[in-house]
Design an enzyme around this catalytic site. Structure first.
Site, short mmCIF file in Angstrom:
data_model
loop_
_atom_site.label_atom_id
_atom_site.label_comp_id
_atom_site.label_asym_id
_atom_site.label_seq_id
_atom_site.Cartn_x
_atom_site.Cartn_y
_atom_site.Cartn_z
N HIS A 119 1.19 -1.44 -0.06
CA HIS A 119 -0.31 0.51 -0.20
C HIS A 119 1.02 1.71 -0.04
CE1 HIS A 119 -0.26 1.01 4.39
NE2 HIS A 119 -0.51 0.03 5.09
N GLU A 135 -5.07 1.53 2.60
CA GLU A 135 -5.04 0.29 3.13
C GLU A 135 -5.37 1.18 4.44
OE1 GLU A 135 -2.58 -2.00 6.03
OE2 GLU A 135 -3.40 -0.16 6.04
ZN ZN Z 1 0.81 -0.90 6.50
#
Ligand code: ZN
Length: 352
Positions: A65, A209
């Site tokens: 991410h 995320e």
């Molecule tokens: Zn992370």
């Protein structure tokens, strides 16, 4: 580690990407992967998807991410002080005394968050833990009008960004979570692309995320992988005050952490361990008995289910200005994932 790869790590660490505001770092990623990926695309959610050998029979998706925790400007008061709310999970104590940057349309504006000096705190105040709602961001504005001439409500804020090398191959920066994971998936693609790769390998720079594993969900749906591996940071437990009985024995410099538990497909996990053993790569085992708070969670339950693993980088002081990692660890993790992908023939079955 090659100089160009280290430069890429520094550049992504120095480029802001609070969740939802990832465009600047995604520009860096797109430019870098163009040299070795066969296909690079960006979806409407903002995920950048780089593929090597996309026509291969077995699709392997590596997810790192690119978003980082940050703040968002909520209000400008009459005196020109900014009040913010969180993007992602903050311990507000980590913000007191920090230099921050507001990323405005006109460019970066520096500011500070502090609180009353110790001399002026009452006995009661000294015992209190600061809350984000009570902290203000001072950009040096003379009044509301002055602040509003550069800052707009909804502008994102990060800690002052920057990479600092330390002794013994360690380094600190804000947002090692998860720029290191992003670096690893991109670097694994670069290393695998230089060899004889039989699977289709996707490196995905996922968004959002930190606010609910959202980019992994949307990108995994389109990639539709046969195997998914999320790369994130995990808590190193080799510093004071962390209980190894509860958190496991995770050491900076000890190599990638391969997780076991219900969020991980046992066949993918054993192949990762086998890959590391055969190539004499050091690694550590970690255990989580629930769905992990990482992209691996979203990956595993995409469509009708994806054989998933979580490989993590030990990180001290997560979600602070001084997140500390080992450069050797990230280098080895990129090797492990590249070797894992290169060892696949395309006819593997990961049904447990
Ligand atoms: Zn992370």
């Amino acid at each position: 580690m090659e100089t160009s790869a280290l430069d890429f790590l520094k550049e992504i660490l120095e480029t802001p990407s609070p969740s939802g505001y990832e465009q600047p770092v995604q520009n860096v990623v797109r430019r870098y992967v163009a040299d070795f990926a066969d296909e690079v695309s960006t979806d409407t959610h903002g995920n950048v998807i780089a593929a090597k050998n996309p026509a291969g029979p077995l699709r392997v998706m590596l997810a790192g991410h690119c978003d980082q925790i940050g703040l968002i400007v909520q209000h400008i008061d009459e005196n020109g002080f900014l009040y913010t709310s969180a993007i992602g999970g903050w311990d507000p104590q980590q913000l007191v005394g920090q230099r921050l940057t507001v990323w405005t349309a006109g460019g970066p504006v520096v500011g500070v968050i502090a609180r009353k000096p110790i001399h002026l705190l009452t006995d009661e105040e000294r015992k209190q833990v600061p809350k984000l709602k009570d902290l203000w961001l001072d950009i040096g504005a003379t009044d509301k009008e002055d602040a509003a001439s550069v800052v707009r409500i909804g502008d994102p804020v990060t800690l002052q960004l920057g990479f600092q090398p330390m002794r013994n191959g360690l380094a600190n920066a804000p947002a090692m979570d998860d720029k290191t994971g992003l670096w690893i998936v991109v670097e694994a693609l670069r290393r695998a692309a230089a060899a004889d790769l039989k699977c289709a390998l996707y490196a995905v720079s996922t968004v959002q995320e930190e606010i609910g594993l959202r980019g992994a969900r949307t990108s995994a749906h389109s990639v539709d992988p046969h195997v998914g591996i999320a790369v994130d940071v995990t808590h190193a437990t080799d510093c004071p005050t962390i209980n190894k009985n509860q958190e496991g024995d995770i050491t900076l410099g000890g190599g990638p952490v391969i997780y076991r538990g219900p969020n991980n497909n046992p066949i993918v996990v054993e192949r990762l361990i086998q890959t590391a053993d055969q190539r004499k790569m050091s690694y550590q085992l970690g255990a989580v008995g629930r769905a992990t708070p990482t992209d691996a969670n979203a990956l595993q339950v995409t469509r009708s289910g994806v054989p998933t693993a979580l490989v993590s980088v030990p990180n001290r002081y997560m979600h602070s200005a001084v997140e500390t990692i080992s450069l050797d660890d990230i280098d080895r993790t990129a090797d492990l994932l590249a070797e894992f992908a290169l060892a696949l023939n395309g006819d593997e079955d990961f049904t447990p």
